[in-house]
Motif scaffolding. Sequence first.
Motif, PDB file in Angstrom:
ATOM      1  N   SER A 163     -36.391 -33.368   0.630  1.00 65.76           N
ATOM      2  CA  SER A 163     -35.985 -34.711   0.113  1.00 65.76           C
ATOM      3  C   SER A 163     -36.316 -34.881  -1.188  1.00 65.76           C
ATOM      4  CB  SER A 163     -36.500 -35.791   1.183  1.00 65.76           C
ATOM      5  OG  SER A 163     -35.934 -35.490   2.481  1.00 65.76           O
ATOM      6  N   ASN A 164     -37.346 -34.011  -1.959  1.00 65.51           N
ATOM      7  CA  ASN A 164     -37.634 -34.170  -3.239  1.00 65.51           C
ATOM      8  C   ASN A 164     -36.957 -33.333  -4.289  1.00 65.51           C
ATOM      9  OD1 ASN A 164     -38.857 -31.829  -2.225  1.00 65.51           O
ATOM     10  ND2 ASN A 164     -40.518 -31.885  -3.730  1.00 65.51           N
ATOM     11  N   VAL A 165     -35.754 -32.946  -3.948  1.00 65.39           N
ATOM     12  CA  VAL A 165     -34.939 -31.986  -4.731  1.00 65.39           C
ATOM     13  C   VAL A 165     -33.454 -32.398  -4.383  1.00 65.39           C
ATOM     14  CG1 VAL A 165     -36.504 -30.318  -5.372  1.00 65.39           C
ATOM     15  CG2 VAL A 165     -35.014 -29.883  -3.331  1.00 65.39           C
ATOM     16  N   PRO A 166     -33.217 -33.670  -4.432  1.00 64.40           N
ATOM     17  CA  PRO A 166     -31.676 -34.168  -4.053  1.00 64.40           C
ATOM     18  C   PRO A 166     -30.663 -33.653  -5.198  1.00 64.40           C
ATOM     19  CG  PRO A 166     -33.145 -35.915  -4.559  1.00 64.40           C
ATOM     20  CD  PRO A 166     -34.012 -34.927  -4.660  1.00 64.40           C
ATOM     21  N   GLN A 167     -31.320 -33.776  -6.511  1.00 57.66           N
ATOM     22  CA  GLN A 167     -30.250 -33.647  -7.430  1.00 57.66           C
ATOM     23  C   GLN A 167     -29.723 -31.939  -7.483  1.00 57.66           C
ATOM     24  OE1 GLN A 167     -30.488 -35.925 -11.364  1.00 57.66           O
ATOM     25  NE2 GLN A 167     -32.463 -36.395 -10.538  1.00 57.66           N
ATOM     26  N   THR A 168     -30.829 -31.209  -7.054  1.00 58.29           N
ATOM     27  CA  THR A 168     -30.755 -29.451  -7.334  1.00 58.29           C
ATOM     28  C   THR A 168     -29.675 -29.445  -5.925  1.00 58.29           C
ATOM     29  OG1 THR A 168     -32.794 -29.335  -8.102  1.00 58.29           O
ATOM     30  CG2 THR A 168     -31.571 -27.417  -6.987  1.00 58.29           C
ATOM     31  N   ALA A 169     -29.768 -30.243  -4.775  1.00 49.28           N
ATOM     32  CA  ALA A 169     -29.074 -29.800  -3.693  1.00 49.28           C
ATOM     33  C   ALA A 169     -27.475 -30.188  -3.995  1.00 49.28           C
ATOM     34  CB  ALA A 169     -29.615 -30.663  -2.520  1.00 49.28           C
ATOM     35  N   LEU A 170     -27.307 -31.453  -4.655  1.00 45.94           N
ATOM     36  CA  LEU A 170     -25.803 -31.761  -4.930  1.00 45.94           C
ATOM     37  C   LEU A 170     -25.401 -30.846  -5.912  1.00 45.94           C
ATOM     38  CD1 LEU A 170     -26.459 -35.578  -4.962  1.00 45.94           C
ATOM     39  CD2 LEU A 170     -25.323 -34.479  -3.282  1.00 45.94           C
ATOM     40  N   TYR A 171     -26.262 -30.442  -6.749  1.00 52.22           N
ATOM     41  CA  TYR A 171     -25.529 -29.441  -7.819  1.00 52.22           C
ATOM     42  C   TYR A 171     -25.264 -28.069  -7.166  1.00 52.22           C
ATOM     43  CZ  TYR A 171     -25.307 -25.660 -11.134  1.00 52.22           C
ATOM     44  OH  TYR A 171     -24.909 -24.439 -11.742  1.00 52.22           O
ATOM     45  N   LEU A 172     -25.641 -27.762  -6.312  1.00 54.63           N
ATOM     46  CA  LEU A 172     -25.263 -26.745  -5.326  1.00 54.63           C
ATOM     47  C   LEU A 172     -23.930 -26.744  -4.702  1.00 54.63           C
ATOM     48  CD1 LEU A 172     -28.715 -25.447  -4.042  1.00 54.63           C
ATOM     49  CD2 LEU A 172     -27.194 -24.041  -5.257  1.00 54.63           C
ATOM     50  N   GLU A 173     -23.704 -27.899  -4.075  1.00 53.46           N
ATOM     51  CA  GLU A 173     -22.505 -28.057  -3.427  1.00 53.46           C
ATOM     52  C   GLU A 173     -21.568 -28.234  -4.438  1.00 53.46           C
ATOM     53  OE1 GLU A 173     -21.561 -31.373  -0.268  1.00 53.46           O
ATOM     54  OE2 GLU A 173     -21.074 -32.299  -2.292  1.00 53.46           O
ATOM     55  N   ASP A 174     -21.619 -28.883  -5.659  1.00 58.23           N
ATOM     56  CA  ASP A 174     -20.839 -29.057  -6.657  1.00 58.23           C
ATOM     57  C   ASP A 174     -20.256 -27.715  -7.380  1.00 58.23           C
ATOM     58  OD1 ASP A 174     -19.009 -30.644  -8.736  1.00 58.23           O
ATOM     59  OD2 ASP A 174     -20.469 -29.809 -10.311  1.00 58.23           O
ATOM     60  N   LEU A 175     -21.414 -26.668  -7.486  1.00 54.57           N
ATOM     61  CA  LEU A 175     -21.379 -25.443  -7.968  1.00 54.57           C
ATOM     62  C   LEU A 175     -20.271 -24.553  -6.962  1.00 54.57           C
ATOM     63  CD1 LEU A 175     -22.018 -22.842  -9.964  1.00 54.57           C
ATOM     64  CD2 LEU A 175     -23.782 -22.602  -8.268  1.00 54.57           C
ATOM     65  N   PHE A 176     -20.224 -24.506  -6.064  1.00 59.51           N
ATOM     66  CA  PHE A 176     -19.461 -23.834  -5.097  1.00 59.51           C
ATOM     67  C   PHE A 176     -17.978 -24.238  -5.095  1.00 59.51           C
ATOM     68  CE2 PHE A 176     -23.581 -22.378  -3.262  1.00 59.51           C
ATOM     69  CZ  PHE A 176     -23.290 -20.862  -3.322  1.00 59.51           C
ATOM     70  N   ARG A 177     -18.074 -25.928  -5.281  1.00 63.74           N
ATOM     71  CA  ARG A 177     -16.689 -26.458  -5.162  1.00 63.74           C
ATOM     72  C   ARG A 177     -15.860 -26.260  -6.380  1.00 63.74           C
ATOM     73  NH1 ARG A 177     -14.967 -30.091  -7.887  1.00 63.74           N
ATOM     74  NH2 ARG A 177     -16.939 -30.872  -8.676  1.00 63.74           N
ATOM     75  N   ARG A 178     -16.645 -26.134  -7.600  1.00 63.51           N
ATOM     76  CA  ARG A 178     -15.971 -25.833  -8.781  1.00 63.51           C
ATOM     77  C   ARG A 178     -15.496 -24.332  -8.916  1.00 63.51           C
ATOM     78  NH1 ARG A 178     -19.815 -26.071 -13.307  1.00 63.51           N
ATOM     79  NH2 ARG A 178     -21.478 -26.498 -12.067  1.00 63.51           N
ATOM     80  N   GLY A 184     -15.086 -27.733   2.351  1.00 64.32           N
ATOM     81  CA  GLY A 184     -15.961 -27.691   3.312  1.00 64.32           C
ATOM     82  C   GLY A 184     -16.714 -26.330   3.375  1.00 64.32           C
ATOM     83  N   CYS A 185     -16.801 -25.497   2.483  1.00 65.50           N
ATOM     84  CA  CYS A 185     -17.534 -24.313   2.844  1.00 65.50           C
ATOM     85  C   CYS A 185     -18.881 -24.459   2.699  1.00 65.50           C
ATOM     86  CB  CYS A 185     -16.651 -23.253   1.917  1.00 65.50           C
ATOM     87  SG  CYS A 185     -15.298 -22.412   2.449  1.00 65.50           S
ATOM     88  N   PHE A 186     -19.238 -25.225   1.654  1.00 65.32           N
ATOM     89  CA  PHE A 186     -20.400 -25.361   1.276  1.00 65.32           C
ATOM     90  C   PHE A 186     -20.899 -26.803   1.019  1.00 65.32           C
ATOM     91  CE2 PHE A 186     -24.459 -25.893  -0.900  1.00 65.32           C
ATOM     92  CZ  PHE A 186     -25.516 -25.052  -0.548  1.00 65.32           C
ATOM     93  N   GLN A 187     -21.521 -27.720   2.121  1.00 63.83           N
ATOM     94  CA  GLN A 187     -21.813 -29.153   1.776  1.00 63.83           C
ATOM     95  C   GLN A 187     -23.530 -29.305   1.975  1.00 63.83           C
ATOM     96  OE1 GLN A 187     -18.597 -31.574   4.050  1.00 63.83           O
ATOM     97  NE2 GLN A 187     -18.852 -29.368   5.184  1.00 63.83           N
ATOM     98  N   THR A 188     -23.857 -30.367   1.083  1.00 64.68           N
ATOM     99  CA  THR A 188     -25.169 -30.901   1.065  1.00 64.68           C
ATOM    100  C   THR A 188     -25.236 -31.930   1.893  1.00 64.68           C
ATOM    101  OG1 THR A 188     -25.735 -29.877  -1.027  1.00 64.68           O
ATOM    102  CG2 THR A 188     -26.768 -31.959  -0.299  1.00 64.68           C
ATOM    103  N   LEU A 189     -26.118 -32.071   2.707  1.00 66.41           N
ATOM    104  CA  LEU A 189     -26.334 -33.232   3.633  1.00 66.41           C
ATOM    105  C   LEU A 189     -27.445 -34.119   3.237  1.00 66.41           C
ATOM    106  CD1 LEU A 189     -25.749 -31.711   7.278  1.00 66.41           C
ATOM    107  CD2 LEU A 189     -24.140 -32.720   5.707  1.00 66.41           C
ATOM    108  N   LEU A 190     -27.581 -35.033   2.290  1.00 66.57           N
ATOM    109  CA  LEU A 190     -28.544 -35.703   2.154  1.00 66.57           C
ATOM    110  C   LEU A 190     -29.074 -36.664   3.301  1.00 66.57           C
ATOM    111  CD1 LEU A 190     -27.679 -37.310  -1.472  1.00 66.57           C
ATOM    112  CD2 LEU A 190     -29.158 -35.140  -0.856  1.00 66.57           C
ATOM    113  N   VAL A 191     -29.834 -36.065   4.199  1.00 66.28           N
ATOM    114  CA  VAL A 191     -30.578 -36.646   5.261  1.00 66.28           C
ATOM    115  C   VAL A 191     -31.927 -36.376   5.544  1.00 66.28           C
ATOM    116  CG1 VAL A 191     -28.313 -36.505   6.560  1.00 66.28           C
ATOM    117  CG2 VAL A 191     -29.901 -34.607   6.705  1.00 66.28           C
ATOM    118  N   GLY A 192     -32.560 -37.102   6.095  1.00 67.69           N
ATOM    119  CA  GLY A 192     -33.979 -37.011   6.338  1.00 67.69           C
ATOM    120  C   GLY A 192     -34.322 -35.872   7.428  1.00 67.69           C
ATOM    121  N   SER A 193     -35.322 -35.462   7.945  1.00 72.09           N
ATOM    122  CA  SER A 193     -35.568 -34.563   8.781  1.00 72.09           C
ATOM    123  C   SER A 193     -35.363 -34.937  10.221  1.00 72.09           C
ATOM    124  CB  SER A 193     -37.198 -34.158   8.748  1.00 72.09           C
ATOM    125  OG  SER A 193     -38.190 -35.184   8.834  1.00 72.09           O
TER     126      SER A 193
END
Length: 463
Positions: A163-178, A184-193
């Motif tokens: 939960s403390n690296v959300p921007q990196t997580a979103l970057y990874l989703e965007d990277l694979f999409r670009r 739907g191959c790689f998606q980031t879920l911004l959720v708690g444990s």
Amino acid sequence: MPIATVNPATGETERTFEALGPQEIEARLARATAAFDRHRRTSFAERAVLLRRAADLLDEDAADVARTITTEMGKPLAAAHAEAGKCARTMRWYADHAEELLADEHPDEGDVRDSGASRVFVRYRPVGVVLAVMPWNFPLWQVVRFAAPALMAGNVGLLKHASNVPQTALYLEDLFRRAGFDEGCFQTLLVGSGAVEGILRDPRVAAATLTGSEGAGRSVAAIAGDEIKKTVLELGGSDPFVVMPSADVAAAARTAVTARVQNAGQSCIAAKRFIVHSEVYDAFLSGFATGMRELTVGDPLDEGTDVGPLASEQGRADLEELVDDAVRQGATAVCGGQRPKGLDRGFFYEPTVLTGITRAMRIHLEETFGPVATVYRVADLDEAVAVANDTSFGLSSSVWTRDDAEVERFVRDLQAGGVYFNGMTASHAAFPFGGVKRSGYGRELSGHGIKEFCDVTTVWHGA
């Protein structure tokens, strides 16, 4: 824990994010399921083109994403840049090798005839949607070492990042999409444990991989076991760094500094317990402590910084508890042991060397996730092995010796997933990575890693 970027060098919250709600999670699960049905039908060559493109984009983005990593979890900027480069190289390695690693296997012809078949082969098929629960300490690398082989095998991924690296997580989703992967191959879920159990129990999720604490691993393994789903777990380590009389002691001491404080000591495979033969103990300790004292602790965006802050205030507090407990019970802080002066903002801690460790101290049994080293004096080879194995963990190890008989003994008897001689432990795409005992099970990287999330299918043809 809120989903937020809290700069560990300042303690300031720079950006917060709303957790996904049930409807949004459902939409992503549906998207992943549909994407898997398409992605599994693509060829290795098609997947390789996409993964190489992702690697190229990551290289182009390296400076920006490195700054994001440093801002979110505090590692020095140069280390964050190196992490991005390693991820790109690993993507290319799997793009180059996945097809041969997952090629059909053909049993011995005699065994085929004996079974009454005209032809038999073994095929590796992707399992489906894989949930990845990942930590913050290597926020790109921990994910890519799962995602690259999983995507090349034909699987799709759902990432629940720390939960403390959300921007990196979103970057990874965007990277694979670009790069051109299906949305739907790689998606980031911004959720708690708290959301992990429901996602893992969903029948559309086939398997899970987790790198994190022993408690988190036990929880995920229990849920997955109840659902009869495959898991791979990497749960940390308390890696020994053993120095024997035949070693190059000066080289061992220099390497020990890097092995302990890489990523501010927040690495599962960082050397943590330094086990030194009495014949070379004084020389090693002197060189090691000198090297630790000379490190510069400070702003991770400053090129002159060797050691940045701990990733969180709680992480520093946990580390302080271990050090204080050891010192109260008689351990000696040869250097460090407190917060550095002049760095009042942020979550900094001095590089620390402790001696006089006993089994009664928590630090002997628990993983130290920070720049704190414990040094043990041992009398002989037998004691070195015994102390090295006196932990519930078994991730990796580093041994310094030029004696061939000792090499064989350590390979035979050290309880660890890796034994590195005359160098520090590191991970590489071509070599299997993982632990034994409470460091977890399963392997990442290499051919072993790509096969973890494949179904092994025997194909038999009658005569």
